[in-house]
Design an enzyme around this catalytic site. Structure first.
Site, PDB file in Angstrom:
ATOM      1  N   HIS A 244       4.291  -2.704   0.332  1.00  0.00           N
ATOM      2  CA  HIS A 244       4.709  -1.588  -0.518  1.00  0.00           C
ATOM      3  C   HIS A 244       5.696  -0.711   0.246  1.00  0.00           C
ATOM      4  CE1 HIS A 244       4.667   1.785  -3.199  1.00  0.00           C
ATOM      5  NE2 HIS A 244       4.246   2.568  -2.226  1.00  0.00           N
TER       6      HIS A 244
ATOM      7  N   TYR B 221      -2.982  -8.396   0.874  1.00  0.00           N
ATOM      8  CA  TYR B 221      -3.534  -8.718  -0.450  1.00  0.00           C
ATOM      9  C   TYR B 221      -2.608  -9.642  -1.262  1.00  0.00           C
ATOM     10  CZ  TYR B 221      -0.360  -4.790  -1.008  1.00  0.00           C
ATOM     11  OH  TYR B 221       0.736  -3.976  -0.929  1.00  0.00           O
TER      12      TYR B 221
ATOM     13  N   ARG C  94       8.282  -8.652  -4.553  1.00  0.00           N
ATOM     14  CA  ARG C  94       8.384  -7.729  -3.422  1.00  0.00           C
ATOM     15  C   ARG C  94       8.027  -8.520  -2.159  1.00  0.00           C
ATOM     16  NH1 ARG C  94       3.784  -3.689  -3.350  1.00  0.00           N
ATOM     17  NH2 ARG C  94       3.062  -5.191  -1.829  1.00  0.00           N
TER      18      ARG C  94
HETATM   19  C1  LIG Z   1       2.685   9.087 -11.158  1.00  0.00           C
HETATM   20  C2  LIG Z   1       2.612   8.470  -9.819  1.00  0.00           C
HETATM   21  N1  LIG Z   1       1.470   7.841  -9.429  1.00  0.00           N
HETATM   22  C3  LIG Z   1       1.386   7.277  -8.199  1.00  0.00           C
HETATM   23  C4  LIG Z   1       2.443   7.349  -7.335  1.00  0.00           C
HETATM   24  C5  LIG Z   1       2.331   6.726  -5.947  1.00  0.00           C
HETATM   25  N2  LIG Z   1       3.088   5.472  -5.918  1.00  0.00           N
HETATM   26  C6  LIG Z   1       4.340   5.449  -5.466  1.00  0.00           C
HETATM   27  S1  LIG Z   1       5.028   3.922  -5.619  1.00  0.00           S
HETATM   28  C7  LIG Z   1       3.625   3.285  -6.310  1.00  0.00           C
HETATM   29  C8  LIG Z   1       3.583   1.852  -6.763  1.00  0.00           C
HETATM   30  C9  LIG Z   1       4.708   1.582  -7.701  1.00  0.00           C
HETATM   31  O1  LIG Z   1       4.669   0.287  -8.198  1.00  0.00           O
HETATM   32  P1  LIG Z   1       5.818  -0.232  -9.122  1.00  0.00           P
HETATM   33  O2  LIG Z   1       6.116   0.752 -10.197  1.00  0.00           O
HETATM   34  O3  LIG Z   1       5.475  -1.610  -9.538  1.00  0.00           O
HETATM   35  O4  LIG Z   1       7.098  -0.234  -8.167  1.00  0.00           O
HETATM   36  P2  LIG Z   1       7.295  -1.069  -6.816  1.00  0.00           P
HETATM   37  O5  LIG Z   1       6.744  -0.199  -5.715  1.00  0.00           O
HETATM   38  O6  LIG Z   1       6.561  -2.336  -6.948  1.00  0.00           O
HETATM   39  O7  LIG Z   1       8.762  -1.263  -6.681  1.00  0.00           O
HETATM   40  C10 LIG Z   1       2.624   4.251  -6.388  1.00  0.00           C
HETATM   41  C11 LIG Z   1       1.274   4.000  -6.911  1.00  0.00           C
HETATM   42  C12 LIG Z   1       3.620   8.044  -7.773  1.00  0.00           C
HETATM   43  N3  LIG Z   1       4.715   8.123  -6.997  1.00  0.00           N
HETATM   44  N4  LIG Z   1       3.684   8.558  -9.018  1.00  0.00           N
END
Ligand SMILES: Cc1ncc(C[n+]2csc(CCOP(=O)(O)OP(=O)(O)O)c2C)c(N)n1
Ligand SMILES: [Mg+2]
Length: 322
Positions: free
Chosen positions: A243, A251, A239
């Protein structure tokens, strides 16, 4: 896999479109013009472009919020995306939603439910319906590395494998789930190892090589259409932005980003097209020109599109029973 010139140029076109469209969104976000959040796929575009370009028209996708390439390949236009980000009536949800949690069943795109990996079990259900009806259609679902730590992910993987349904699961392993690095959320090296527990074949591919993603997807779709069941494909990537565009991602070690910059999916593809003499500089230049024009037109359209009326907030929220 031998990929035809037309398909290679199509992959290149969508890589460029996704990168430039999202770069423009980032710029607008910094100017305070975007009403919701802006989650981009910068550095990861090859994954959703690759898996979506490898599909047939009648197939269905269950993407997550970082799959802009797939939205575009399936037919959501840059105009609609741009209007969406500006909260306008001409956007994908008519201005109702601001997080790219969108879908359009007419284009075979299931709406994203926001909860990480909740698109996985939905995809399994759709794939089961294709199997019961004897249709040769395939469903894809994509999530991040973080999403694979959720219970729904595991339930979906298990049932898909037991039922041998035509679903292909993708994981964007971009090393981080928000600020959590991979090593703090799983004790395995490759996310693909999770598939072993469900007796499901898997592959780990370079997610920054669009041809590798496209070829792995094709192989898995062929298996699924032949009734051989699901496959899990881990696409290793990084990434490159925070975020979301509000997150400076302090970080993430800068050296790690510098390292991954050398493996940029767009540059990788340009290098491939040039060194294999697939496309002339003129052909590549004309794709670039077309993409830039399309994005300018999209922005113009979005600017001109009106804001929705307040009463529209209640329209189109639920399906109208027939
Ligand atoms: C069940 C749930 N917990 C927390 C969130 C909040 N949230 C949205 S994206 C994210 C991080 C996702 O990380 P990853 O699955 O690695 O995908 P990336 O963002 O790196 O593409 C979080 C914690 C959510 N949408 N759903
Ligand atoms: Mg992640």
């Amino acid at each position: 896999m031998d990929v035809k010139k037309d398909d290679l140029l199509r992959l290149y076109h969508y890589l460029k479109l996704t990168r430039h469209l999202e770069d423009r969104v980032t710029a607008l976000y910094r100017q305070g013009r975007i009403l919701g959040g802006a989650w981009t796929s910068n550095g990861m575009e090859a994954i959703s472009v690759g898996y979506a370009c490898a599909l047939d028209k009648d197939d269905v996708i269950a993407p997550y919020f970082r799959d802009m390439g797939a939205f575009l390949v399936r037919g959501i236009t840059p105009k609609m995306i741009m209007a969406h980000y500006l909260g306008k009536k001409g956007g994908v949800t008519g201005g109702k939603e601001g997080n790219v949690h969108v879908g359009d069943i007419r284009l075979g795109i299931l709406g994203y439910p926001s909860h990480l990996a909740d698109n996985y079990p939905v995809a399994v259900g759709v794939a089961l319906s294709f199997k019961i009806r004897g249709e040769k259609r395939v469903v894809t679902a994509c999530t991040g590395d973080g999403g694979t730590s959720r219970g729904d992910f595991h339930e979906a993987m298990n049932m898909a494998s037991v039922w041998k349904v035509p679903v292909v699961f993708f994981c964007n392993n971009n090393q981080y789930a928000y600020s959590t690095p991979l090593r703090l959320q799983m004790a395995i090296k490759n996310v693909a190892e999770r598939a072993l527990a469900y007796g499901m074949p898997s592959e780990t591919v370079d997610g920054n090589d669009v041809i590798a993603v496209y070829s792995a997807a094709k192989r898995a779709y062929d298996r699924a259409r032949a009734g051989k069941g699901p496959t899990f494909i881990e696409c290793k990537t990084m990434r490159m932005h925070g975020h979301s565009e509000h997150d400076a991602a302090k970080y993430v070690p800068r050296e790690l980003l510098e390292e991954w910059k050398k493996n940029d999916p767009l540059i990788n593809m340009e290098r491939y097209l040039t060194s294999n003499k697939v496309a002339t500089p003129e052909e590549m230049g004309s794709i670039d020109k077309r993409v830039r024009e399309e994005i300018e037109e999209a922005e113009e359209f979005a600017e001109k599109s009106p804001l929705p009326d307040g009463k529209e907030a209640l329209e189109g929220v639920y399906a109208t029973p027939v």
